[in-house]
Design a protein around this motif. Structure first.
Motif, short mmCIF file in Angstrom:
data_model
loop_
_atom_site.label_atom_id
_atom_site.label_comp_id
_atom_site.label_asym_id
_atom_site.label_seq_id
_atom_site.Cartn_x
_atom_site.Cartn_y
_atom_site.Cartn_z
N ASP A 68 0.84 -1.20 0.00
CA ASP A 68 0.00 0.00 0.00
C ASP A 68 0.88 1.25 0.00
OD1 ASP A 68 -2.11 1.80 0.27
OD2 ASP A 68 -2.32 1.46 2.43
N LEU A 69 1.52 1.52 -1.13
CA LEU A 69 2.39 2.69 -1.22
C LEU A 69 1.62 3.99 -1.00
CD1 LEU A 69 4.73 1.85 -4.23
CD2 LEU A 69 5.44 2.21 -1.86
N ILE A 70 0.42 4.08 -1.55
CA ILE A 70 -0.35 5.31 -1.44
C ILE A 70 -0.72 5.60 0.01
CG2 ILE A 70 -2.53 6.44 -2.04
CD1 ILE A 70 -2.40 5.06 -4.74
N GLY A 71 -1.07 4.56 0.75
CA GLY A 71 -1.46 4.74 2.15
C GLY A 71 -0.33 4.53 3.12
N PHE A 72 0.90 4.36 2.61
CA PHE A 72 2.09 4.17 3.44
C PHE A 72 1.93 2.98 4.39
CE2 PHE A 72 5.32 5.56 6.66
CZ PHE A 72 6.39 5.59 5.80
N GLY A 73 1.15 2.00 3.97
CA GLY A 73 1.01 0.79 4.77
C GLY A 73 0.26 0.96 6.07
N ARG A 74 -0.43 2.09 6.21
CA ARG A 74 -1.11 2.37 7.47
C ARG A 74 -2.62 2.12 7.42
NH1 ARG A 74 2.41 7.78 9.06
NH2 ARG A 74 4.14 6.64 10.04
N ARG A 75 -3.09 1.57 6.30
CA ARG A 75 -4.51 1.27 6.17
C ARG A 75 -4.71 -0.24 6.28
NH1 ARG A 75 -5.86 4.57 0.66
NH2 ARG A 75 -4.24 3.15 -0.10
N ASN A 76 -5.66 -0.64 7.11
CA ASN A 76 -5.94 -2.06 7.27
C ASN A 76 -6.39 -2.66 5.94
OD1 ASN A 76 -5.34 -1.79 9.95
ND2 ASN A 76 -7.40 -2.22 10.70
N MET A 77 -5.96 -3.90 5.69
CA MET A 77 -6.37 -4.63 4.50
C MET A 77 -6.89 -5.98 4.93
SD MET A 77 -3.22 -3.76 1.86
CE MET A 77 -3.99 -4.68 0.52
N ASP A 78 -7.86 -6.49 4.18
CA ASP A 78 -8.44 -7.79 4.48
C ASP A 78 -7.57 -8.87 3.84
OD1 ASP A 78 -10.03 -9.87 5.20
OD2 ASP A 78 -11.61 -9.46 3.74
N ILE A 79 -6.54 -9.30 4.58
CA ILE A 79 -5.62 -10.30 4.05
C ILE A 79 -5.78 -11.61 4.82
CG2 ILE A 79 -3.94 -8.59 3.28
CD1 ILE A 79 -2.24 -9.33 5.76
N SER A 80 -5.47 -12.71 4.13
CA SER A 80 -5.52 -14.02 4.78
C SER A 80 -4.21 -14.27 5.51
CB SER A 80 -5.74 -15.11 3.73
OG SER A 80 -4.58 -15.22 2.90
#
Length: 255
Positions: A68-80
């Protein structure tokens, strides 16, 4: 004698965009966490940052994050859990290659941002990350939030862990970090931040936003390197530790 590691996130520039004061802050920390290209960084930035850290004699860790380059990795993502495992293996491998190419040794792994905070509370995610680190190299140290699921998962699988505390962040009653979306998530007053660090190291407590003291263990203290006053803050934190007789040493070293 109190002993603690001071760590900082580095290598977060990307292409022509520069972030942080990597070279300037290196003399004040004992470990660095280098972005691996998912939330920040790129191959050239990774190589240069590894070179700077090795020249400074600073211990190096991989800092894997969400893609998540745009969010600098600070946005939660629904990952397994499989996603988490594979992302961490991939990113550790990338940084480890640069470290080896420059004649160094990777010391630790510290997840970044939302991945770090998600793993702090989710047992399944923390176990997937710990397993990824262990399978790449069981000698790596896993950095995680003090008291978190990530620390418990690392210990359960047999990794050495380093319980991390934050100099410039406020805490919730459950020991988690206050979300950055809250106005008082960051501590901007240097004296307040230094006082918090000293108490966490020497007394093993931190005061939550609710005003209650909670137990905490400080093996490593995170100093963010991307704020406008980051360099001066790093100087003050190091000076305060030294004046208090606190030995500053990388997490993987005994002295």
């Amino acid at each position: 004698m109190y002993r603690v590691d001071l760590n900082c996130d580095l290598g977060e520039s990307f292409g022509s965009y520069k972030l942080g004061m990597d070279e300037e802050i290196l003399p004040y920390v004992t470990s660095v966490n280098i972005a691996c290209g998912f939330h920040a960084g790129d191959p050239s930035v990774m190589r240069r940052t590894v070179q700077l850290a090795l020249a400074a004699g600073t211990a190096i860790g991989a800092h894997p994050g969400l893609p998540d380059l745009i969010g600098f990795g600070r946005r939660n993502m629904d990952i397994s859990t499989q996603d988490a495992h594979d992302m961490v293996v991939y990113q550790i491998g990338a940084l480890d290659a640069f470290v080896r190419a420059e004649g160094g040794t990777l010391q630790h792994v510290k997840p970044h941002g939302a991945l770090y905070n998600m793993a702090a509370k989710r047992k399944d995610l923390s176990e997937a990350i710990a397993q990824a680190v262990y399978k790449v190299n069981p000698e790596l140290i896993l950095f995680g939030l003090s008291g978190s699921e990530l620390i418990r998962a690392g210990e359960a699988i047999g990794l050495q862990t380093a319980r991390e505390v934050f100099a410039d962040r406020t805490y919730e009653q459950d020991g988690s970090l206050t979300p950055r979306s809250q106005p008082d998530a960051l501590i901007k007053d240097h004296d307040q931040a230094i006082s918090q660090v000293m108490r966490m190291i020497r007394e093993g407590v931190v005061r939550s936003r609710e005003g209650q003291e909670i137990r905490i263990q400080a093996d490593t203290v995170c100093i963010h390197g991307d704020g406008p006053q980051a360099l001066e803050f790093a100087r003050q934190i190091r000076k305060s530790c030294e004046e208090a007789g606190i030995e500053l040493v990388a997490a993987g070293q005994t002295s």
